[in-house]
Structure formats: C-alpha cells, structure tokens
Design a protein around this motif. Sequence first.
Motif, mmCIF file in Angstrom:
data_model
loop_
_atom_site.group_PDB
_atom_site.id
_atom_site.type_symbol
_atom_site.label_atom_id
_atom_site.label_comp_id
_atom_site.label_asym_id
_atom_site.label_seq_id
_atom_site.Cartn_x
_atom_site.Cartn_y
_atom_site.Cartn_z
ATOM 1 N N ASP A 193 12.365 5.047 -7.552
ATOM 2 C CA ASP A 193 12.068 6.152 -8.463
ATOM 3 C C ASP A 193 10.898 6.970 -7.927
ATOM 4 O O ASP A 193 10.912 8.199 -7.976
ATOM 5 N N ASP A 194 9.892 6.286 -7.400
ATOM 6 C CA ASP A 194 8.758 6.955 -6.782
ATOM 7 C C ASP A 194 9.229 7.760 -5.567
ATOM 8 O O ASP A 194 8.837 8.908 -5.363
ATOM 9 N N ARG A 195 10.095 7.161 -4.762
ATOM 10 C CA ARG A 195 10.635 7.851 -3.581
ATOM 11 C C ARG A 195 11.373 9.126 -3.996
ATOM 12 O O ARG A 195 11.206 10.172 -3.393
ATOM 13 N N PHE A 196 12.199 9.037 -5.047
ATOM 14 C CA PHE A 196 12.956 10.205 -5.486
ATOM 15 C C PHE A 196 12.040 11.307 -6.019
ATOM 16 O O PHE A 196 12.304 12.491 -5.814
ATOM 17 N N ARG A 197 10.948 10.922 -6.705
ATOM 18 C CA ARG A 197 9.989 11.934 -7.180
ATOM 19 C C ARG A 197 9.374 12.684 -5.995
ATOM 20 O O ARG A 197 9.187 13.893 -6.038
ATOM 21 N N ILE A 198 9.067 11.957 -4.927
ATOM 22 C CA ILE A 198 8.517 12.592 -3.727
ATOM 23 C C ILE A 198 9.562 13.514 -3.103
ATOM 24 O O ILE A 198 9.272 14.658 -2.743
ATOM 25 N N MET A 199 10.786 13.023 -2.983
ATOM 26 C CA MET A 199 11.854 13.825 -2.381
ATOM 27 C C MET A 199 12.103 15.096 -3.182
ATOM 28 O O MET A 199 12.373 16.153 -2.605
ATOM 29 N N ASP A 200 12.005 15.014 -4.511
ATOM 30 C CA ASP A 200 12.270 16.171 -5.365
ATOM 31 C C ASP A 200 11.262 17.298 -5.157
ATOM 32 O O ASP A 200 11.522 18.443 -5.536
ATOM 33 N N GLU A 213 0.801 -1.224 0.000
ATOM 34 C CA GLU A 213 0.000 0.000 0.000
ATOM 35 C C GLU A 213 0.838 1.280 0.000
ATOM 36 O O GLU A 213 0.291 2.361 -0.149
ATOM 37 N N ILE A 214 2.149 1.152 0.169
ATOM 38 C CA ILE A 214 3.027 2.324 0.139
ATOM 39 C C ILE A 214 4.121 2.059 -0.896
ATOM 40 O O ILE A 214 5.203 1.571 -0.575
ATOM 41 N N PRO A 215 3.827 2.341 -2.163
ATOM 42 C CA PRO A 215 4.752 1.982 -3.245
ATOM 43 C C PRO A 215 6.171 2.526 -3.075
ATOM 44 O O PRO A 215 7.133 1.882 -3.478
ATOM 45 N N CYS A 216 6.336 3.686 -2.459
ATOM 46 C CA CYS A 216 7.682 4.259 -2.354
ATOM 47 C C CYS A 216 8.563 3.510 -1.363
ATOM 48 O O CYS A 216 9.750 3.798 -1.258
ATOM 49 N N LEU A 217 8.035 2.512 -0.657
ATOM 50 C CA LEU A 217 8.882 1.655 0.174
ATOM 51 C C LEU A 217 9.745 0.744 -0.695
ATOM 52 O O LEU A 217 10.837 0.348 -0.298
ATOM 53 N N VAL A 218 9.245 0.406 -1.869
ATOM 54 C CA VAL A 218 9.954 -0.507 -2.775
ATOM 55 C C VAL A 218 10.448 0.225 -4.024
ATOM 56 O O VAL A 218 11.558 -0.002 -4.481
ATOM 57 N N ASP A 219 9.640 1.126 -4.556
ATOM 58 C CA ASP A 219 9.951 1.824 -5.804
ATOM 59 C C ASP A 219 10.770 3.087 -5.503
ATOM 60 O O ASP A 219 10.222 4.122 -5.122
#
Length: 65
Positions: A42-49, A34-40
């Motif tokens: 690229d998704d995490r970096f988009r959020i960080m940006d 349910e929290i894709p940025c734990l694994v993805d």
Amino acid sequence: MKLDLFNHIFPAAYDEAMLKVAPNGKDMHKRVREIPCLVDLDDRFRIMDQFCDYQHVLFIASPPT
C-alpha cells in the motif's frame, strides 16, 4: 515513460518468516526494516501514484527450480 527495473519487494509473509528465523538479523534485515515500501505494498502504491507516467514491471528474475 520511466521504468523501474531494479526494484524489489518482500512479501509480508516472507518478511515475517525471515524475522522469525533470524530476529537479530543484520544487513538485509536492517534494509528491509528501514524501507517500508519493500514490504508494505500500500505504501509502494502511494509512492507510485505520485508519478502519473510511472510503470512498474513485475517478473521473476530466474524461474524457480
């Protein structure tokens, strides 16, 4: 400056192995799905940006034995 010290990641290979071992897993399995940025990452970096002063600190909480 904001530091996020309690954030976790599950490398994709670990996530795949976890699902292979226990495909119907509950609790942590459900949370990871349910929290894709734990694994993805690229998704995490988009959020960080989205945050110009965001800093991410990577470390191992305790050394492997």
